[in-house]
Enzyme design. Structure first.
Site, PDB file in Angstrom:
ATOM      1  N   ARG A  56       3.107  -1.633  -5.801  1.00 28.20           N
ATOM      2  CA  ARG A  56       3.304  -0.387  -6.540  1.00 28.20           C
ATOM      3  C   ARG A  56       4.652   0.289  -6.263  1.00 28.20           C
ATOM      4  O   ARG A  56       5.323   0.750  -7.178  1.00 28.20           O
ATOM      5  CB  ARG A  56       2.178   0.582  -6.144  1.00 28.20           C
TER       6      ARG A  56
ATOM      7  N   PRO B 285       4.746  -5.260  -0.616  1.00 24.47           N
ATOM      8  CA  PRO B 285       4.738  -4.071  -1.476  1.00 24.47           C
ATOM      9  C   PRO B 285       4.529  -4.447  -2.940  1.00 24.47           C
ATOM     10  O   PRO B 285       5.030  -5.476  -3.395  1.00 24.47           O
ATOM     11  CB  PRO B 285       6.139  -3.493  -1.275  1.00 24.47           C
TER      12      PRO B 285
ATOM     13  N   TYR C 101       0.230  -2.106 -12.118  1.00 27.01           N
ATOM     14  CA  TYR C 101      -1.174  -2.114 -12.535  1.00 27.01           C
ATOM     15  C   TYR C 101      -1.328  -1.547 -13.947  1.00 27.01           C
ATOM     16  O   TYR C 101      -2.313  -0.890 -14.269  1.00 27.01           O
ATOM     17  CB  TYR C 101      -2.044  -1.369 -11.495  1.00 27.01           C
TER      18      TYR C 101
ATOM     19  N   TYR D  40      -9.645   4.812 -12.425  1.00 27.84           N
ATOM     20  CA  TYR D  40      -9.531   5.579 -11.182  1.00 27.84           C
ATOM     21  C   TYR D  40      -9.395   7.081 -11.423  1.00 27.84           C
ATOM     22  O   TYR D  40      -9.175   7.829 -10.480  1.00 27.84           O
ATOM     23  CB  TYR D  40      -8.267   5.178 -10.399  1.00 27.84           C
TER      24      TYR D  40
ATOM     25  N   ARG E  53      -5.680   2.517 -15.784  1.00 27.57           N
ATOM     26  CA  ARG E  53      -5.757   3.323 -14.555  1.00 27.57           C
ATOM     27  C   ARG E  53      -6.428   4.688 -14.740  1.00 27.57           C
ATOM     28  O   ARG E  53      -7.244   5.079 -13.919  1.00 27.57           O
ATOM     29  CB  ARG E  53      -4.384   3.475 -13.910  1.00 27.57           C
TER      30      ARG E  53
ATOM     31  N   GLY F  58       0.763  -1.247   0.000  1.00 29.01           N
ATOM     32  CA  GLY F  58       0.000   0.000   0.000  1.00 29.01           C
ATOM     33  C   GLY F  58       0.787   1.286   0.000  1.00 29.01           C
ATOM     34  O   GLY F  58       0.198   2.363  -0.168  1.00 29.01           O
TER      35      GLY F  58
ATOM     36  N   CYS G  88     -13.699   2.363 -28.549  1.00 33.77           N
ATOM     37  CA  CYS G  88     -15.026   2.956 -28.657  1.00 33.77           C
ATOM     38  C   CYS G  88     -15.673   3.115 -27.293  1.00 33.77           C
ATOM     39  O   CYS G  88     -16.662   2.434 -26.964  1.00 33.77           O
ATOM     40  CB  CYS G  88     -15.885   2.093 -29.573  1.00 33.77           C
TER      41      CYS G  88
END
Ligand SMILES: *Cc1c(COP(=O)(O)O)cnc(C)c1O
Length: 419
Positions: A276, A274, A371, A316, A312, A239, A342
């Site tokens: 990211r 861990p 990701y 998000y 992403r 995180g 599209c």
């Protein structure tokens, strides 16, 4: 810190110009820097050298086997969330004893493979799941090391889609339930309670939520100890955030310091997951500008990369820096960088100031190592793209671009429809 920079106006990954890679692979392409990844792992892992620990890289951030092998070679383990990731981690020679298995919905088949692979522990996320593990373990006549993922109900103040430790989230078990389950596990001859885990969310930029989480886990460990159940591991999940734009995430050393403070001298081994923070800034995504489209009051840079390649921004509203591969610092215009899919949600950037560019130029989307490819899909029947790993002056294709054949692999036309 990373090793993507301009040299004489050409963006390079370590010592290789991006244009050299693109000549060989075409676009779109993901490019990872081995040196950056190695550095990130070492800085992170070394930060915890004051206490017994194991860094289990969260495979879902980027599960390419060359990335997993890089982590494994440095002594890292793996945090997996599926049988597929177990297969990848073992394929990359990460030892079973360095693998932890998270996720809310493990199937009996996945549980069986995990037990066969003799993994370090299964992090169960509900009573039902625990019952499943017990059932499989009994059938296999094995004693299975378990950890319960607790939901410490801590708000990590990150994007709602990547928050996992709130009461309303599907993850983990609430405190009282966890306590009750540990007592149950203790009585089952096929289950061995050895750890406690939590993972409160992703892209977290403050230390306080981590401190609260580890305190809460430690409290459970102490309480269980007084009940005669001794746990060896505290798994604090992943995180830790990274810089995409102007975020100021805690340095791994500061993160380590506050966690170490809680655990030093307890005899507990810390497990970290861990994702990211290790791979995010170790990778970029290269896409080519196809067309410049002007409509009333808006300019679109239409590129050959899309939401299926890097979701992403669409998913998000995530921000990724975009820079031209050939350095250009003159006049800027405000554009939307969009893909050919599209869907109106198909964008890599909105209202972004970029140099005025001609079709054919290459753009680098930064911070795309986590990701990115791992969330990519074949939507719109687009081939999943090439992945390249750079090491010094050399580069290696670590995943070939899919072919048209790959797109229909496994599909068939039933006989009644045959021409
Ligand atoms: C996704 C995930 C991680 C990694 O999260 P990052 O934010 O990428 O560090 C770790 N543990 C679990 C259980 C996860 O689901």
């Amino acid at each position: 810190m990373h090793f993507f920079e301009y040299k004489n106006g050409d963006l390079c990954c370590e010592d290789v110009p991006i244009t050299t890679i693109v000549e060989a692979t075409e676009t779109p392409v993901y490019i990872y820097s081995h040196k950056t990844l190695e550095r990130h792992f070492i800085v992170f892992d070394d930060a915890f050298k004051g206490i017994p620990h194991l860094t289990c890289y969260s495979c879902k951030a980027n599960s390419n086997i060359a990335i997993l092998r890089t982590i494994g070679r440095l002594g890292g383990g793996a945090d997996i969330v599926s049988g597929g990731e177990l297969y990848r981690a073992l394929y990359a020679h990460i030892p079973g004893k360095k693998i932890v298995f998270s996720g809310v919905g493990k199937t009996e088949k996945e549980i069986k493979s995990a037990i066969e692979s003799d993994i370090l522990m299964i992090n169960v996320e509900s009573e039902d799941e625990m019952t499943s593990v017990a059932k499989v373990a009994r059938r296999m006549r094995k004693k299975v090391p378990l950890s319960i993922r607790v939901n410490p109900q801590i708000d990590p103040k990150t994007h709602p889609y990547i928050t996992t430790g709130l009461k309303k989230n599907k993850f983990g078990v609430l405190w009282d339930d966890a306590y009750r389950l540990y007592k149950q596990i203790g009585k089952d001859q096929h289950l061995q309670p050895i750890g406690i885990s939590s993972h409160i969310g992703s892209q977290i930029l403050e230390l306080a939520p981590f401190i609260d989480a580890v305190k809460s886990l430690k409290e459970m460990v102490l309480q269980l100890k007084s009940d005669g159940i001794s746990l060896k591991y505290i798994d604090i999940g992943g995180g830790l955030g990274i810089t995409y734009k102007d975020e100021l995430p805690p340095h791994p050393e500061d993160y380590a310091k506050v966690i170490e403070r809680e655990l030093k001298g307890t005899g507990i081994t810390l497990i970290l997951e861990p994702g990211r923070v290790l791979v995010g800034n170790s990778g970029i995504f290269i896409t080519k500008l196809l067309y410049v489209k002007k409509t009333q009051g808006k300019t679109f840079y239409i590129v050959d990369g899309a939401m299926n390649d890097l979701v992403r921004p669409a998913l998000y509203g995530a921000y990724h820096d975009i820079i031209p591969v050939k350095e250009k610092s003159d006049k800027e215009i405000t554009v939307d960088v969009v893909g050919p899919i599209c869907e109106s949600g198909d964008f890599l950037a909105k209202d972004r100031d970029l140099p005025i560019l001609e079709p054919g130029v290459l753009l680098a989307v930064l911070g795309a190592g986590a990701y990115g490819f791992s969330m990519s899909s074949n939507y719109n029947s687009r081939k999943r793209v090439t992945e390249v790993l750079v090491k010094g002056k050399e580069f290696f294709v670590i995943r070939k671009r899919e072919t048209l054949r790959d797109l229909i692999k496994g599909e068939s036309i039933p006989s009644f429809l045959e021409v």
